[in-house]
Design a protein around this motif. Structure first.
Motif, PDB file in Angstrom:
ATOM      1  N   VAL A  96      46.969  36.472  45.363  1.00  0.00           N
ATOM      2  CA  VAL A  96      46.348  37.706  45.251  1.00  0.00           C
ATOM      3  C   VAL A  96      46.161  37.892  44.059  1.00  0.00           C
ATOM      4  O   VAL A  96      47.751  38.112  43.653  1.00  0.00           O
ATOM      5  CB  VAL A  96      46.929  38.425  46.798  1.00  0.00           C
ATOM      6  CG1 VAL A  96      46.093  39.908  46.916  1.00  0.00           C
ATOM      7  CG2 VAL A  96      46.859  38.250  48.130  1.00  0.00           C
ATOM      8  N   GLU A  97      44.769  38.093  43.413  1.00  0.00           N
ATOM      9  CA  GLU A  97      44.680  38.627  42.641  1.00  0.00           C
ATOM     10  C   GLU A  97      44.503  40.450  42.681  1.00  0.00           C
ATOM     11  O   GLU A  97      43.747  40.246  42.800  1.00  0.00           O
ATOM     12  CB  GLU A  97      43.890  37.971  41.818  1.00  0.00           C
ATOM     13  CG  GLU A  97      44.375  36.624  41.601  1.00  0.00           C
ATOM     14  CD  GLU A  97      42.894  35.755  41.048  1.00  0.00           C
ATOM     15  OE1 GLU A  97      41.563  35.628  41.055  1.00  0.00           O
ATOM     16  OE2 GLU A  97      43.070  34.364  40.797  1.00  0.00           O
ATOM     17  N   ILE A  98      45.777  40.940  41.756  1.00  0.00           N
ATOM     18  CA  ILE A  98      44.409  42.569  41.556  1.00  0.00           C
ATOM     19  C   ILE A  98      44.896  43.005  40.224  1.00  0.00           C
ATOM     20  O   ILE A  98      45.731  42.292  39.382  1.00  0.00           O
ATOM     21  CB  ILE A  98      46.077  42.615  42.532  1.00  0.00           C
ATOM     22  CG1 ILE A  98      46.464  42.608  43.804  1.00  0.00           C
ATOM     23  CG2 ILE A  98      45.779  44.720  42.250  1.00  0.00           C
ATOM     24  CD1 ILE A  98      47.064  42.858  44.771  1.00  0.00           C
ATOM     25  N   ALA A  99      43.675  43.491  40.219  1.00  0.00           N
ATOM     26  CA  ALA A  99      44.277  44.237  38.755  1.00  0.00           C
ATOM     27  C   ALA A  99      44.304  45.300  38.642  1.00  0.00           C
ATOM     28  O   ALA A  99      44.138  46.645  39.593  1.00  0.00           O
ATOM     29  CB  ALA A  99      41.857  44.330  38.068  1.00  0.00           C
ATOM     30  N   ILE A 100      45.677  45.157  37.509  1.00  0.00           N
ATOM     31  CA  ILE A 100      45.932  47.174  37.166  1.00  0.00           C
ATOM     32  C   ILE A 100      45.474  47.151  36.097  1.00  0.00           C
ATOM     33  O   ILE A 100      45.544  46.860  34.660  1.00  0.00           O
ATOM     34  CB  ILE A 100      47.123  46.122  37.795  1.00  0.00           C
ATOM     35  CG1 ILE A 100      47.508  46.215  38.979  1.00  0.00           C
ATOM     36  CG2 ILE A 100      48.625  47.677  37.041  1.00  0.00           C
ATOM     37  CD1 ILE A 100      49.093  45.393  39.104  1.00  0.00           C
ATOM     38  N   LEU A 101      45.262  48.709  35.595  1.00  0.00           N
ATOM     39  CA  LEU A 101      45.289  49.001  35.001  1.00  0.00           C
ATOM     40  C   LEU A 101      46.159  49.303  33.267  1.00  0.00           C
ATOM     41  O   LEU A 101      47.146  50.024  34.540  1.00  0.00           O
ATOM     42  CB  LEU A 101      44.815  50.384  34.920  1.00  0.00           C
ATOM     43  CG  LEU A 101      43.624  51.125  33.937  1.00  0.00           C
ATOM     44  CD1 LEU A 101      42.463  50.704  33.496  1.00  0.00           C
ATOM     45  CD2 LEU A 101      43.027  52.874  34.704  1.00  0.00           C
ATOM     46  N   ASN A 113      43.694  51.450  29.016  1.00  0.00           N
ATOM     47  CA  ASN A 113      42.262  51.624  28.936  1.00  0.00           C
ATOM     48  C   ASN A 113      42.061  49.897  28.971  1.00  0.00           C
ATOM     49  O   ASN A 113      40.627  49.903  29.281  1.00  0.00           O
ATOM     50  CB  ASN A 113      41.463  52.227  27.904  1.00  0.00           C
ATOM     51  CG  ASN A 113      41.281  51.486  26.594  1.00  0.00           C
ATOM     52  OD1 ASN A 113      42.217  50.716  26.992  1.00  0.00           O
ATOM     53  ND2 ASN A 113      40.839  51.337  25.535  1.00  0.00           N
ATOM     54  N   LYS A 114      42.603  49.169  29.992  1.00  0.00           N
ATOM     55  CA  LYS A 114      42.095  48.197  29.678  1.00  0.00           C
ATOM     56  C   LYS A 114      42.615  47.517  31.660  1.00  0.00           C
ATOM     57  O   LYS A 114      44.386  47.591  31.633  1.00  0.00           O
ATOM     58  CB  LYS A 114      43.014  47.227  28.865  1.00  0.00           C
ATOM     59  CG  LYS A 114      41.430  46.103  27.881  1.00  0.00           C
ATOM     60  CD  LYS A 114      42.060  45.411  26.989  1.00  0.00           C
ATOM     61  CE  LYS A 114      41.804  43.804  27.663  1.00  0.00           C
ATOM     62  NZ  LYS A 114      41.939  43.051  26.631  1.00  0.00           N
ATOM     63  N   TYR A 115      42.337  46.613  31.885  1.00  0.00           N
ATOM     64  CA  TYR A 115      42.474  45.851  33.372  1.00  0.00           C
ATOM     65  C   TYR A 115      43.511  44.485  33.479  1.00  0.00           C
ATOM     66  O   TYR A 115      42.343  43.971  32.194  1.00  0.00           O
ATOM     67  CB  TYR A 115      41.259  45.702  34.014  1.00  0.00           C
ATOM     68  CG  TYR A 115      41.419  47.155  35.217  1.00  0.00           C
ATOM     69  CD1 TYR A 115      42.211  47.526  36.261  1.00  0.00           C
ATOM     70  CD2 TYR A 115      40.441  47.968  34.890  1.00  0.00           C
ATOM     71  CE1 TYR A 115      41.279  48.454  36.901  1.00  0.00           C
ATOM     72  CE2 TYR A 115      39.972  49.186  36.081  1.00  0.00           C
ATOM     73  CZ  TYR A 115      40.292  49.444  36.412  1.00  0.00           C
ATOM     74  OH  TYR A 115      40.419  50.815  37.643  1.00  0.00           O
TER      75      TYR A 115
END
Ligand SMILES: [Zn+2]
Length: 157
Positions: free
Chosen positions: A88-93, A96-98
């Motif tokens: 599972v790929e999760i974008a985390i901040l 100011n960048k994910y």
């Protein structure tokens, strides 16, 4: 059951191991080859999205599958054996960048079974106890898994 995508993400982050550190680039991951018995750069042969549904059923508007698992197929460049990971790929901040973080839900073949060659051959019942513990762990039956690992370690199988 999940109320929304955030709840699903939180569950994934709490439950499964993060494997982001193994990722070198989009096309290469540092993984253990159980045939070569070393950690080396595996090629990403395929990255397969399972959540790219084009139809929704029953006329329902369902848009909560944006975090469906992704299947990666990795190949050892030396012996050419392959394995598959369900991630599972999760974008985390970060600032100011994910940044994308990767969590391993499961693998084919099971990595615990793969490492079984590290165990002594005798007594044979040790491998059986170990295998059962890994299977229990896969089924999220962690208390049962712990009991079986303990038995394997104590030699009371
Ligand atoms: Zn290999």
């Amino acid at each position: 059951m999940f109320k929304d995508a955030e709840e699903l993400q939180a569950y994934v982050m709490e439950t499964y191991p993060e494997v982001t550190d193994s990722r070198i680039t989009k096309d290469h991951w540092d993984l253990r080859c159980s045939s070569c018995r070393v950690v080396r750069g595996f090629q990403v042969v395929r990255r397969q999205l399972s959540g790219n549904t084009v139809d929704t059923y029953g006329g329902l508007d369902f848009d909560k599958d944006g975090h469906a698992p992704v299947i990666y197929t990795f190949r050892c460049p030396v012996c050419e054996t392959f394995k598959q990971w369900v991630l599972v790929e999760i974008a985390i901040l970060h600032g100011n960048k994910y940044h994308t973080h990767y969590f391993k839900v499961t693998s084919l073949p099971n990595e615990g079974i793969e490492d079984i060659e590290e165990l002594p051959v005798e007594p044979a019942s040790l491998r059986i106890a170990y295998k059962q513990a890994i299977r229990a762990m896969d089924a999220n039956a962690n208390i049962a898994a712990a009991a079986m690992f303990r038995r394997a370690v104590q030699g009371t199988y």
